[in-house]
Design a protein around this motif. Structure first.
Motif, PDB file in Angstrom:
ATOM      1  N   MET A   1       0.841  -1.194   0.000  1.00  0.00           N
ATOM      2  CA  MET A   1       0.000   0.000   0.000  1.00  0.00           C
ATOM      3  C   MET A   1       0.877   1.245   0.000  1.00  0.00           C
ATOM      4  O   MET A   1       1.950   1.273   0.609  1.00  0.00           O
ATOM      5  CB  MET A   1      -0.912   0.001   1.230  1.00  0.00           C
ATOM      6  N   ASP A   2       0.446   2.282  -0.726  1.00  0.00           N
ATOM      7  CA  ASP A   2       1.189   3.536  -0.762  1.00  0.00           C
ATOM      8  C   ASP A   2       1.253   4.158   0.626  1.00  0.00           C
ATOM      9  O   ASP A   2       0.504   3.801   1.537  1.00  0.00           O
ATOM     10  CB  ASP A   2       0.505   4.517  -1.724  1.00  0.00           C
ATOM     11  N   ARG A   3       2.148   5.136   0.792  1.00  0.00           N
ATOM     12  CA  ARG A   3       2.270   5.828   2.070  1.00  0.00           C
ATOM     13  C   ARG A   3       0.937   6.474   2.442  1.00  0.00           C
ATOM     14  O   ARG A   3       0.283   7.104   1.623  1.00  0.00           O
ATOM     15  CB  ARG A   3       3.355   6.902   1.976  1.00  0.00           C
ATOM     16  N   LEU A   4       0.565   6.315   3.711  1.00  0.00           N
ATOM     17  CA  LEU A   4      -0.706   6.824   4.208  1.00  0.00           C
ATOM     18  C   LEU A   4      -0.463   8.043   5.088  1.00  0.00           C
ATOM     19  O   LEU A   4       0.330   7.996   6.031  1.00  0.00           O
ATOM     20  CB  LEU A   4      -1.424   5.749   5.025  1.00  0.00           C
ATOM     21  N   GLU A  30       0.997   8.391   8.874  1.00  0.00           N
ATOM     22  CA  GLU A  30       1.544   9.704   9.195  1.00  0.00           C
ATOM     23  C   GLU A  30       0.393  10.666   9.474  1.00  0.00           C
ATOM     24  O   GLU A  30      -0.705  10.510   8.934  1.00  0.00           O
ATOM     25  CB  GLU A  30       2.404  10.221   8.037  1.00  0.00           C
ATOM     26  N   ARG A  31       0.647  11.667  10.305  1.00  0.00           N
ATOM     27  CA  ARG A  31      -0.411  12.596  10.690  1.00  0.00           C
ATOM     28  C   ARG A  31      -0.002  14.022  10.367  1.00  0.00           C
ATOM     29  O   ARG A  31       1.100  14.451  10.686  1.00  0.00           O
ATOM     30  CB  ARG A  31      -0.708  12.465  12.189  1.00  0.00           C
ATOM     31  N   GLN A  60      -4.790  10.623   2.792  1.00  0.00           N
ATOM     32  CA  GLN A  60      -3.952  10.736   1.598  1.00  0.00           C
ATOM     33  C   GLN A  60      -3.254   9.401   1.372  1.00  0.00           C
ATOM     34  O   GLN A  60      -2.566   8.886   2.252  1.00  0.00           O
ATOM     35  CB  GLN A  60      -2.919  11.858   1.766  1.00  0.00           C
ATOM     36  N   VAL A  61      -3.458   8.853   0.196  1.00  0.00           N
ATOM     37  CA  VAL A  61      -2.854   7.579  -0.186  1.00  0.00           C
ATOM     38  C   VAL A  61      -1.900   7.868  -1.336  1.00  0.00           C
ATOM     39  O   VAL A  61      -2.329   8.090  -2.469  1.00  0.00           O
ATOM     40  CB  VAL A  61      -3.923   6.558  -0.604  1.00  0.00           C
ATOM     41  N   TYR A  75     -11.760   1.911   2.854  1.00  0.00           N
ATOM     42  CA  TYR A  75     -10.592   1.712   1.995  1.00  0.00           C
ATOM     43  C   TYR A  75      -9.493   0.962   2.751  1.00  0.00           C
ATOM     44  O   TYR A  75      -8.916  -0.013   2.241  1.00  0.00           O
ATOM     45  CB  TYR A  75     -10.060   3.059   1.497  1.00  0.00           C
ATOM     46  N   LEU A  76      -9.221   1.394   3.976  1.00  0.00           N
ATOM     47  CA  LEU A  76      -8.148   0.769   4.747  1.00  0.00           C
ATOM     48  C   LEU A  76      -8.460  -0.690   5.076  1.00  0.00           C
ATOM     49  O   LEU A  76      -7.572  -1.538   5.056  1.00  0.00           O
ATOM     50  CB  LEU A  76      -7.912   1.540   6.043  1.00  0.00           C
ATOM     51  N   ALA A  77      -9.717  -0.961   5.390  1.00  0.00           N
ATOM     52  CA  ALA A  77     -10.076  -2.279   5.917  1.00  0.00           C
ATOM     53  C   ALA A  77     -10.443  -3.299   4.853  1.00  0.00           C
ATOM     54  O   ALA A  77     -10.660  -4.470   5.179  1.00  0.00           O
ATOM     55  CB  ALA A  77     -11.245  -2.132   6.901  1.00  0.00           C
ATOM     56  N   LYS A  78     -10.507  -2.893   3.606  1.00  0.00           N
ATOM     57  CA  LYS A  78     -10.908  -3.826   2.543  1.00  0.00           C
ATOM     58  C   LYS A  78     -10.031  -5.072   2.571  1.00  0.00           C
ATOM     59  O   LYS A  78      -8.806  -4.996   2.587  1.00  0.00           O
ATOM     60  CB  LYS A  78     -10.801  -3.131   1.177  1.00  0.00           C
ATOM     61  N   GLY A  79     -10.679  -6.245   2.611  1.00  0.00           N
ATOM     62  CA  GLY A  79      -9.949  -7.499   2.641  1.00  0.00           C
ATOM     63  C   GLY A  79      -9.560  -7.967   4.032  1.00  0.00           C
ATOM     64  O   GLY A  79      -8.954  -9.033   4.173  1.00  0.00           O
ATOM     65  N   SER A  80      -9.943  -7.197   5.059  1.00  0.00           N
ATOM     66  CA  SER A  80      -9.602  -7.571   6.432  1.00  0.00           C
ATOM     67  C   SER A  80     -10.836  -8.077   7.171  1.00  0.00           C
ATOM     68  O   SER A  80     -11.968  -7.996   6.678  1.00  0.00           O
ATOM     69  CB  SER A  80      -9.025  -6.364   7.186  1.00  0.00           C
TER      70      SER A  80
END
Length: 208
Positions: A1-4, A30-31, A60-61, A75-80
């Motif tokens: 996954m790209d940098r978040l 990152e925040r 931001q992805v 988006y983050l949890a897809k597949g989990s």
């Protein structure tokens, strides 16, 4: 996954949803912090680059920007395991997430922000006139949640899902500023404790 990268105001429950989801998934995040009370999400640079709607959170992805908290956690949890494998349960999860933004957040989150962070004396006449209505709407939401939890531990299925994360974010801080009182909602209180007791849980004021 790209940098978040999470563009956020740390006091926002909507922003916290994304941090909590990432924590449960073990994803580095990152925040980038903004103070919405100072208008930092209304600057020309923010509007032209991050979110033309002038709000947080924005996930931001890489070089792409995804506003709206529930879209971001999906988006983050897809597949989990945070998204149920069963088709009906997935749709039911989405039902609670839509309900949270339409019935829960506009009342519970708004009243908490007004009373705990803006202050009653600083509210406009129009805002003060809405307090009783938002409290009634929030109480109705809490009552519905409490009833739903009568014979179950989680909002959907038999384990934590995005429905729980979406609802936990503002429910667990709803008493701030005297906005609401959870004493009359014992099942909601027990559910909040279950969520907070899970491995990977972080607090809203966590620096992680």
């Amino acid at each position: 996954m790209d940098r978040l990268t999470l563009h956020e105001d740390p006091v926002s429950g909507n922003c916290y949803k994304i941090r909590l989801t990432a924590a449960h998934l073990g994803l580095p995040l990152e925040r980038k912090l903004y103070d919405i009370r100072k208008g930092e999400t209304r600057t020309p640079a923010y509007l032209s680059t991050v979110n033309a709607n002038g709000r947080v959170p924005v996930l931001q992805v890489g070089e792409r920007y995804l506003p709206e908290s529930n879209a971001a956690i999906f988006y983050l949890a897809k597949g989990s395991a945070l998204i149920p494998a069963d088709r009906w349960d997935e749709a039911d999860m989405l039902r609670w997430m839509f309900w949270e933004q339409y019935n829960h957040e506009p009342n519970i989150a708004t009243l908490r922000f007004w009373l705990a962070y803006v202050g009653r004396d600083a509210l406009s006449d129009a805002q003060r006139a809405q307090i009783d209505g938002k409290r009634a709407g929030g109480e109705a939401a809490l009552k519905l949640m409490d009833a739903h939890l009568t014979h179950r531990q989680w909002f959907v299925g038999n384990s934590l899902s995005l429905a729980d994360i979406a609802l936990y974010a503002y429910t667990h801080v709803c008493e701030e500023g005297g906005a609401f009182d959870l004493t009359g909602y014992p099942r909601v209180q027990a559910w909040l404790a279950r969520v907070a007791g899970l491995p990977g849980h972080i607090r809203i004021d966590s620096h992680a």
